[in-house]
Design an enzyme around this catalytic site. Structure first.
Site, mmCIF file in Angstrom:
data_model
loop_
_atom_site.group_PDB
_atom_site.id
_atom_site.type_symbol
_atom_site.label_atom_id
_atom_site.label_comp_id
_atom_site.label_asym_id
_atom_site.label_seq_id
_atom_site.Cartn_x
_atom_site.Cartn_y
_atom_site.Cartn_z
ATOM 1 N N TYR A 34 -16.992 -26.754 30.127
ATOM 2 C CA TYR A 34 -16.430 -25.806 29.155
ATOM 3 C C TYR A 34 -15.436 -26.492 28.246
ATOM 4 O O TYR A 34 -15.068 -27.647 28.467
ATOM 5 C CB TYR A 34 -15.783 -24.612 29.865
ATOM 6 C CG TYR A 34 -14.457 -24.882 30.550
ATOM 7 C CD1 TYR A 34 -14.377 -25.621 31.727
ATOM 8 C CD2 TYR A 34 -13.262 -24.390 30.018
ATOM 9 C CE1 TYR A 34 -13.158 -25.847 32.355
ATOM 10 C CE2 TYR A 34 -12.044 -24.613 30.642
ATOM 11 C CZ TYR A 34 -11.996 -25.344 31.809
ATOM 12 O OH TYR A 34 -10.786 -25.565 32.428
ATOM 13 N N ARG A 53 -14.856 -34.250 23.272
ATOM 14 C CA ARG A 53 -14.643 -34.094 24.720
ATOM 15 C C ARG A 53 -15.798 -33.298 25.337
ATOM 16 O O ARG A 53 -16.240 -33.604 26.459
ATOM 17 C CB ARG A 53 -13.291 -33.428 25.000
ATOM 18 C CG ARG A 53 -12.981 -33.372 26.499
ATOM 19 C CD ARG A 53 -11.570 -32.892 26.784
ATOM 20 N NE ARG A 53 -11.373 -31.510 26.360
ATOM 21 C CZ ARG A 53 -10.206 -30.874 26.408
ATOM 22 N NH1 ARG A 53 -9.120 -31.506 26.856
ATOM 23 N NH2 ARG A 53 -10.099 -29.627 26.018
ATOM 24 N N ARG A 100 -33.190 -21.491 43.693
ATOM 25 C CA ARG A 100 -31.948 -22.211 43.948
ATOM 26 C C ARG A 100 -32.261 -23.544 44.617
ATOM 27 O O ARG A 100 -32.803 -23.574 45.715
ATOM 28 C CB ARG A 100 -31.021 -21.383 44.847
ATOM 29 C CG ARG A 100 -29.687 -22.076 45.124
ATOM 30 C CD ARG A 100 -28.782 -21.248 46.024
ATOM 31 N NE ARG A 100 -27.532 -21.960 46.275
ATOM 32 C CZ ARG A 100 -27.365 -22.872 47.240
ATOM 33 N NH1 ARG A 100 -28.368 -23.163 48.054
ATOM 34 N NH2 ARG A 100 -26.201 -23.488 47.380
ATOM 35 N N HIS A 102 -30.346 -27.617 44.720
ATOM 36 C CA HIS A 102 -29.235 -28.432 44.201
ATOM 37 C C HIS A 102 -29.692 -29.379 43.081
ATOM 38 O O HIS A 102 -28.987 -29.575 42.109
ATOM 39 C CB HIS A 102 -28.598 -29.264 45.325
ATOM 40 C CG HIS A 102 -27.771 -28.448 46.271
ATOM 41 N ND1 HIS A 102 -28.291 -27.446 47.050
ATOM 42 C CD2 HIS A 102 -26.450 -28.495 46.564
ATOM 43 C CE1 HIS A 102 -27.330 -26.902 47.788
ATOM 44 N NE2 HIS A 102 -26.199 -27.525 47.507
ATOM 45 N N LYS A 145 -14.518 -31.733 32.009
ATOM 46 C CA LYS A 145 -13.989 -30.368 31.962
ATOM 47 C C LYS A 145 -15.029 -29.432 32.578
ATOM 48 O O LYS A 145 -15.739 -28.697 31.880
ATOM 49 C CB LYS A 145 -13.635 -29.973 30.515
ATOM 50 C CG LYS A 145 -12.610 -28.847 30.433
ATOM 51 C CD LYS A 145 -11.955 -28.796 29.082
ATOM 52 C CE LYS A 145 -11.095 -27.555 28.868
ATOM 53 N NZ LYS A 145 -9.970 -27.386 29.764
ATOM 54 N N GLU A 177 -1.247 -34.571 36.857
ATOM 55 C CA GLU A 177 -1.264 -33.521 35.823
ATOM 56 C C GLU A 177 -0.959 -32.186 36.475
ATOM 57 O O GLU A 177 -0.650 -32.132 37.667
ATOM 58 C CB GLU A 177 -2.610 -33.487 35.083
ATOM 59 C CG GLU A 177 -3.807 -33.123 35.931
ATOM 60 C CD GLU A 177 -5.112 -33.000 35.117
ATOM 61 O OE1 GLU A 177 -5.068 -32.824 33.893
ATOM 62 O OE2 GLU A 177 -6.187 -33.068 35.749
ATOM 63 N N LEU A 201 -7.640 -34.615 33.188
ATOM 64 C CA LEU A 201 -8.404 -34.179 32.027
ATOM 65 C C LEU A 201 -7.739 -34.790 30.789
ATOM 66 O O LEU A 201 -6.518 -34.687 30.635
ATOM 67 C CB LEU A 201 -8.391 -32.654 31.915
ATOM 68 C CG LEU A 201 -9.265 -32.171 30.757
ATOM 69 C CD1 LEU A 201 -10.724 -32.134 31.182
ATOM 70 C CD2 LEU A 201 -8.826 -30.834 30.249
HETATM 71 N N1 PDD Z 1 -6.962 -26.166 30.499
HETATM 72 N N2 PDD Z 1 -5.570 -30.636 32.511
HETATM 73 C C1 PDD Z 1 -6.255 -29.595 33.028
HETATM 74 C C2 PDD Z 1 -6.680 -29.656 34.446
HETATM 75 C C3 PDD Z 1 -6.542 -28.483 32.221
HETATM 76 O O1 PDD Z 1 -7.251 -27.453 32.736
HETATM 77 C C4 PDD Z 1 -6.087 -28.449 30.871
HETATM 78 C C5 PDD Z 1 -6.367 -27.297 29.943
HETATM 79 C C6 PDD Z 1 -5.375 -29.560 30.375
HETATM 80 C C7 PDD Z 1 -4.883 -29.626 28.944
HETATM 81 O O2 PDD Z 1 -5.933 -29.882 28.042
HETATM 82 P P1 PDD Z 1 -5.866 -29.364 26.534
HETATM 83 O O3 PDD Z 1 -4.582 -29.867 25.971
HETATM 84 O O4 PDD Z 1 -7.043 -29.975 25.885
HETATM 85 O O5 PDD Z 1 -5.908 -27.843 26.574
HETATM 86 C C8 PDD Z 1 -5.146 -30.632 31.230
HETATM 87 C C9 PDD Z 1 -7.440 -25.097 29.671
HETATM 88 C C10 PDD Z 1 -6.461 -24.577 28.683
HETATM 89 C C11 PDD Z 1 -8.068 -24.024 30.554
HETATM 90 O O6 PDD Z 1 -8.685 -24.416 31.542
HETATM 91 O O7 PDD Z 1 -7.968 -22.836 30.251
#
Ligand code: PDD
Length: 280
Positions: A34, A53, A100, A102, A145, A177, A201
């Site tokens: 996403y 990304r 289903r 994997h 992501k 993070e 991320l």
């Molecule tokens: N999440 N690290 C993680 C694990 C995140 O889920 C996010 C953002 C970030 C920051 O990334 P960015 O600056 O590109 O938003 C770092 C989004 C907002 C979410 O999952 O809703």
């Protein structure tokens, strides 16, 4: 349920009418990726970086990108309302297989879903928020992501259960993070954030902040942050597309700096707002 219009596989539909199969691999396996893309007054913020990304996340799970950048822009823009600050949630899953299993299905089109929501200004931005620290229990591909977010969800909920806004994750003794954010700390006036590895991320907000620091002569470096050193930081922030730059003023019940958002935060917050304005 909100009656807003969302995008699903080529159609714009009222939200209640947007339906996917229970055999969708996003539902069964969390097999998808996403993006969250902010939009200010109808302008998608750093769209190219978000789409790059997205491309990297798709490659990371061995899916090909179903659309060109121009097609993505054409799909997303009709969802926006220029009267509001908003964010697009865009999700792509490996589609709906006939059973289903994997292993990847063959010749199955991906499922593409996008919706737009208003950004609710984050309470606590100007006074700072509390956070907890936790050992990072997530997997080894945090640079993707992925919609598979159970680790992040359990971390964030543990923070909420303690009346905190975020969980800061520690891996092998280093701060990596937040559960849904990147992390920055200020040591001796220098802004530090962990380097981009598979442990985090690669946040778009993070990159924008580093770029703005460079252009505004704010000392910074991309370095690992030893968790044992964190109490000597004068400032601690988390950053994300939906919350921007949030100062953390208390970690695990202990005050950071003087317990208020610090001067580097104030400077960077002001620079970011001016930068956003300059793009409109
Ligand atoms: N999440 N690290 C993680 C694990 C995140 O889920 C996010 C953002 C970030 C920051 O990334 P960015 O600056 O590109 O938003 C770092 C989004 C907002 C979410 O999952 O809703």
């Amino acid at each position: 349920m909100e009656n807003k219009i969302v995008y699903l596989n080529g159609d714009y539909l009222p939200l209640p009418e947007a339906k996917v199969s229970v055999l969708d691999r996003g539902f069964l396996f969390g097999d998808g990726i996403y993006e969250v893309i902010p939009s200010y007054s109808g302008h998608l913020f750093h769209l190219d970086d978000h789409l790059q990304r997205l491309e990297n996340s798709l490659a990371g799970i061995r899916l090909s990108n179903p659309h060109s950048r121009l097609e993505w822009q054409a799909i997303l823009e009709p969802l926006l309302d220029a009267n509001f600050d908003q964010y697009i949630y865009l999700q792509i899953t490996r589609g709906t297989a006939s059973k289903r299993d994997h292993a990847f299905p063959e010749n199955v089109p991906v499922t593409v879903f996008a919706m737009c929501s208003n950004i609710v200004p984050f309470a606590g931005l100007n006074v700072g928020v509390k956070a907890i620290s936790m050992d990072d229990t997530r997997w080894q591909l945090c640079n993707i992501k992925a919609i598979t977010l159970l680790g992040n969800i359990l971390h964030r909920q543990a923070a909420v259960d303690k009346g905190c806004a975020e969980a800061l994750l520690v891996k092998d003794g280093y701060l990596v993070e937040g559960a849904a954010s990147n992390v920055f700390a200020v040591f001796d006036g220098v802004l530090i954030t962990p380097p981009k590895t598979n442990e985090i991320l690669p946040g778009i907000t993070r990159d924008v902040i580093l770029d703005l620091a460079r252009k505004n002569n704010i000392a910074f470096s991309e370095d690992k942050i030893l968790f044992a050193d964190i109490q000597s930081a004068s400032e601690l922030w988390v950053t994300s597309s939906t919350r921007e730059i949030v100062p953390i003023v208390e970690l695990d019940g202990v005050m950071i700096g003087d317990g208020k958002p610090g001067p580097v935060w104030h400077t960077m917050h002001t620079i970011l707002q001016a930068y956003k304005q300059s793009l409109l």
